[in-house]
Scaffold this motif. Structure first.
Motif, PDB file in Angstrom:
ATOM      1  N   ASN A 138      15.589  33.075  21.892  1.00  0.00           N
ATOM      2  CA  ASN A 138      14.635  33.548  22.906  1.00  0.00           C
ATOM      3  C   ASN A 138      14.334  32.467  23.944  1.00  0.00           C
ATOM      4  N   LYS A 184      17.041  32.160  26.526  1.00  0.00           N
ATOM      5  CA  LYS A 184      17.166  33.334  27.407  1.00  0.00           C
ATOM      6  C   LYS A 184      18.635  33.682  27.663  1.00  0.00           C
ATOM      7  N   GLY A 189      21.914  35.680  27.967  1.00  0.00           N
ATOM      8  CA  GLY A 189      22.106  37.054  28.395  1.00  0.00           C
ATOM      9  C   GLY A 189      23.377  37.695  27.903  1.00  0.00           C
ATOM     10  N   GLN A 245      18.209  42.981  20.318  1.00  0.00           N
ATOM     11  CA  GLN A 245      17.355  41.839  20.016  1.00  0.00           C
ATOM     12  C   GLN A 245      17.923  41.115  18.789  1.00  0.00           C
TER      13      GLN A 245
END
Length: 716
Positions: free
Chosen positions: A595, A598, A600, A647
């Motif tokens: 997390n 970040k 992608g 997630q």
């Protein structure tokens, strides 16, 4: 009698709920006056309903009979008794909550379905009808014949049958409400048939920890336990360490035992003024009884039932020949062949004439009347063998007419009355005669005979290889030195001193008051050690020495920890849950790192953890991915849209991130109706056990046993 016969032969069928046994135990009634505080007649409560001492004591004879018949030790039955009685109370309470009532009429109508009766063909006639009235008469006959002990046995066991009936009716009623819909079946079919193709990255816990060492603290364990209180609810227990000091016979002790045997074998016994020995004795059985450490057994045995040293030699031996001395386990033995004969199998039938006072008999006739009737029937049958079937109506054995008096095939080793077996052994096919046993008079007809393998009667003169007083003294001194070394020391020091001395140490983390046996021990002192550990005066760090009866072995016990009833002590379950908790801590670190970065794409996540992207097919019924079964990953694979990244998923073996590529259907055999039936059957099979566990997990159970037991001073 069919009822009493079942009670004697299979008492375990009578007891408990759902094929478990209600067993008996607990407080010494003679010690009641010593109790202050808790009512000594009440051992606990289940949702406010008392569990009484009498409920246990009423079952004591069943426990003893079961243990004796099955040759099982009686240690550790207390906890089983408690658990099953708690379950019985819970079932009774739920039964009554539903407005159900077990009436007397219902009891008798349901009796044929109880395992005790349903599994005995003699309780049904040729058309399969249950012989209820015959069974009622048999039970009533116990009272009329003054068989108070047997009748009371029935009354006590009737309560257990009632519990089983309530369980069967309760589960049956609730189980009928278990259904499955077509919509549920359609969902299962979809989950079974659909396969998702995914790209994924797996961050393996083991690999990640190599560069991110993670320690599981006591608080981490505590937090996990608090999240799962039902799973970690425990009874009061103790953490005990113990070191075992066996009084192993020395070489000198071994030689002394052999010398003692040789004296009896070759020279003579002091008990017979030094003139008689095992070779020349005229009374082998008496000589063995007077001089051997194992009793004389008169049975004929097959070679495979004999000691290893005799198996290959006995066939060519002559009567009177001796073997040995030889060593078998902890004995020196000399064996003598006394006799040999073939173990013929015999098919026989009989007419039993009982009398008042004979074992298992409900007859009211006197012994003299029984003998007169038996002689009369014998004369009638001898005059015409065909009269045997006609005279079966006089037999006092249940269902004699239906079974034509047959007892089937027997051998000399069969568990039959000796008088009956002696008649069979000494009479040929077609013989008819009279034999008396503890059950009455038998008019016996030998229907057939088959020759069998040879069997041997052997007398064994044995001397146990025992530790001498000097050896026992050495063991005592060793144990005493050890306990002096560990006085006031921590358990780590206790463990290290034991390890340094090369001693055998055990440390079960959580033992309960009534479990009876300690892991790694299994001695007559296990119960005493448990009593010692649960004494209210006992403090952590206390130690003591215990002497095993008969062997002289010593046990040094050390109290490591005390746990009251409630949630488990975190350290006592560390070995069980530490891997789970550690993986959760590692998962949090991994997810936080993902997390924070970040990332992608899967490629970025793979680079972040120096691993690679992979591809796999997965579905709900086969959730194998990356070498482990990952149900959560399967759920995510079907929960994310095509080409979207999920997630981070906390899996069993690592943290996963998936990107679904496509879904395809692989239609498997089986329509919706079959799946509905399968779901319903599976849920029904799982219902009883799950329902009972749920009742127990949510019940208000008060256990006073430790307090009541300890105040009575009772020891196992």
């Amino acid at each position: 009698m069919a009822v009493l016969g079942e009670i004697r032969k299979r008492p375990w069928l009578l007891m408990g709920v759902i094929a478990l046994a209600l067993l008996a135990f607990l407080v010494n009634p003679d010690s009641i006056d010593k109790i202050f505080g808790k009512n000594p007649s009440i051992l606990g409560k289940v949702n406010g309903e008392e569990i009484s001492r009498d409920e246990f004591n009423d079952q004591l004879f069943v426990l003893q009979q079961q243990a004796q018949q099955q040759g099982q030790p009686q240690n550790g039955l207390e906890e089983q008794a408690w658990q099953v009685l708690v379950q019985s109370k819970l079932i009774k309470q739920e039964f009554e909550k539903l407005g159900l009532e077990l009436t007397d009429d219902m009891f008798w109508s349901q009796l044929q379905y109880d395992p005790m009766f349903a599994q005995n063909p003699s309780n049904f006639d040729e058309k399969g009808n249950f012989k209820l009235q015959d069974i009622k008469k048999q039970i009533e006959g116990l009272q009329e014949a003054g068989q108070a002990e047997m009748y009371n046995a029935w009354i006590r066991n009737k309560k257990s049958i009632e519990y089983r009936m309530m369980a069967r009716i309760l589960f049956g009623n609730l189980g009928n409400g278990i259904t499955a819909s077509k919509k549920e079946a359609d969902l299962v079919i979809k989950q079974r048939d659909e396969i998702a193709n995914v790209d994924y990255v797996k961050v393996d816990y083991t690999s990640f920890e190599k560069t991110n060492p993670t320690k599981v603290t006591t608080q981490d364990l505590t937090d996990y336990i608090k999240l799962h209180p039902t799973r970690f609810k425990v009874d009061a227990n103790r953490n005990i360490g113990y070191v075992y000091f066996p009084a192993t016979p020395s070489a000198q002790d071994d030689a002394a035992s052999l010398n003692e045997l040789n004296k009896l074998f070759l020279k003579g016994s002091d008990a017979s003024n030094g003139t008689e020995n095992f070779q020349n004795t005229k009374n082998d059985s008496m000589f063995v009884e007077l001089n051997s450490d194992v009793p004389y057994m008169p049975q004929y045995l097959k070679p495979e039932q004999l000691p290893t040293a005799l198996k290959d030699k006995i066939a060519g031996a002559t009567v009177g020949q001796t073997f040995g001395p030889y060593k078998e386990q902890n004995y020196y033995i000399v064996s003598k062949l006394l006799d040999k004969k073939p173990t013929d199998s015999t098919m026989s039938s009989h007419i039993l004439i009982g009398y008042k006072g004979a074992e298992r008999s409900t007859a009211t006739r006197t012994k003299e009347q029984a003998k007169k009737l038996a002689d009369s029937i014998l004369a009638d049958v001898k005059s015409n063998a065909a009269n045997f079937d006609k005279d079966l109506k006089f037999s006092d054995e249940p269902n004699a007419v239906e079974r034509k008096g047959s007892v089937g095939w027997t051998t000399p080793e069969s568990q039959f009355a000796p008088g009956y077996l002696n008649f069979l052994a000494n009479n040929s096919k077609g013989s008819i005669g009279l034999a008396e046993t503890q059950f009455g008079y038998h008019i016996i007809k030998v229907d057939d005979k088959k020759s069998g393998a040879m069997a041997y009667k052997v007398a064994h003169l044995a001397k146990a290889i025992k530790a001498s007083d000097k050896t026992e003294s050495d063991v005592h001194n060793k144990a005493t030195r050890f306990i002096q070394q560990v006085q006031g020391k921590s358990f780590n020091e206790f463990s290290n001193i034991a390890k340094k001395g090369g001693f055998n140490m055990q440390n079960p983390k959580a033992v309960t008051r009534f479990q009876g046996q300690l892991p790694g021990l299994g001695t007559d002192k296990d119960g005493e050690i448990l009593t010692w550990a649960f004494d209210k005066k006992r403090e952590i760090g206390d130690s003591d020495i215990f002497t095993v009866d008969g062997t002289g072995d010593r046990i040094v016990a050390y109290l490591v920890g005390k746990q009251d009833a409630g949630l488990a002590n975190p350290e006592s379950v560390r070995e069980q849950i530490e891997p789970i908790v550690k993986n959760k801590l590692l998962a949090k670190k991994i997810i936080d790192k993902i997390n924070a970065a970040k990332a992608g794409s899967l490629d970025q996540i793979a680079k972040l953890f120096n691993t690679t992207k992979a591809n796999s097919d997965i579905n709900f019924f086969n959730a194998n991915i990356g070498g482990s079964m990952e149900a959560k990953v399967a759920g995510a694979a079907f929960g994310v849209a095509n080409n979207k990244i999920s997630q981070p998923i906390e899996g069993m073996a690592g943290v996963f991130v998936v990107q679904r590529k496509s879904i395809k259907s692989n239609k498997m055999p089986g329509d919706a109706k079959q799946v509905v039936d399968a779901i319903q059957q599976q849920n029904s099979n799982m219902f009883g056990q799950g329902y009972l566990k749920s009742l127990q997990d949510n019940a208000d159970i008060k256990d006073y046993r430790i307090e009541v037991w300890d105040k009575t001073g009772h020891q196992q």
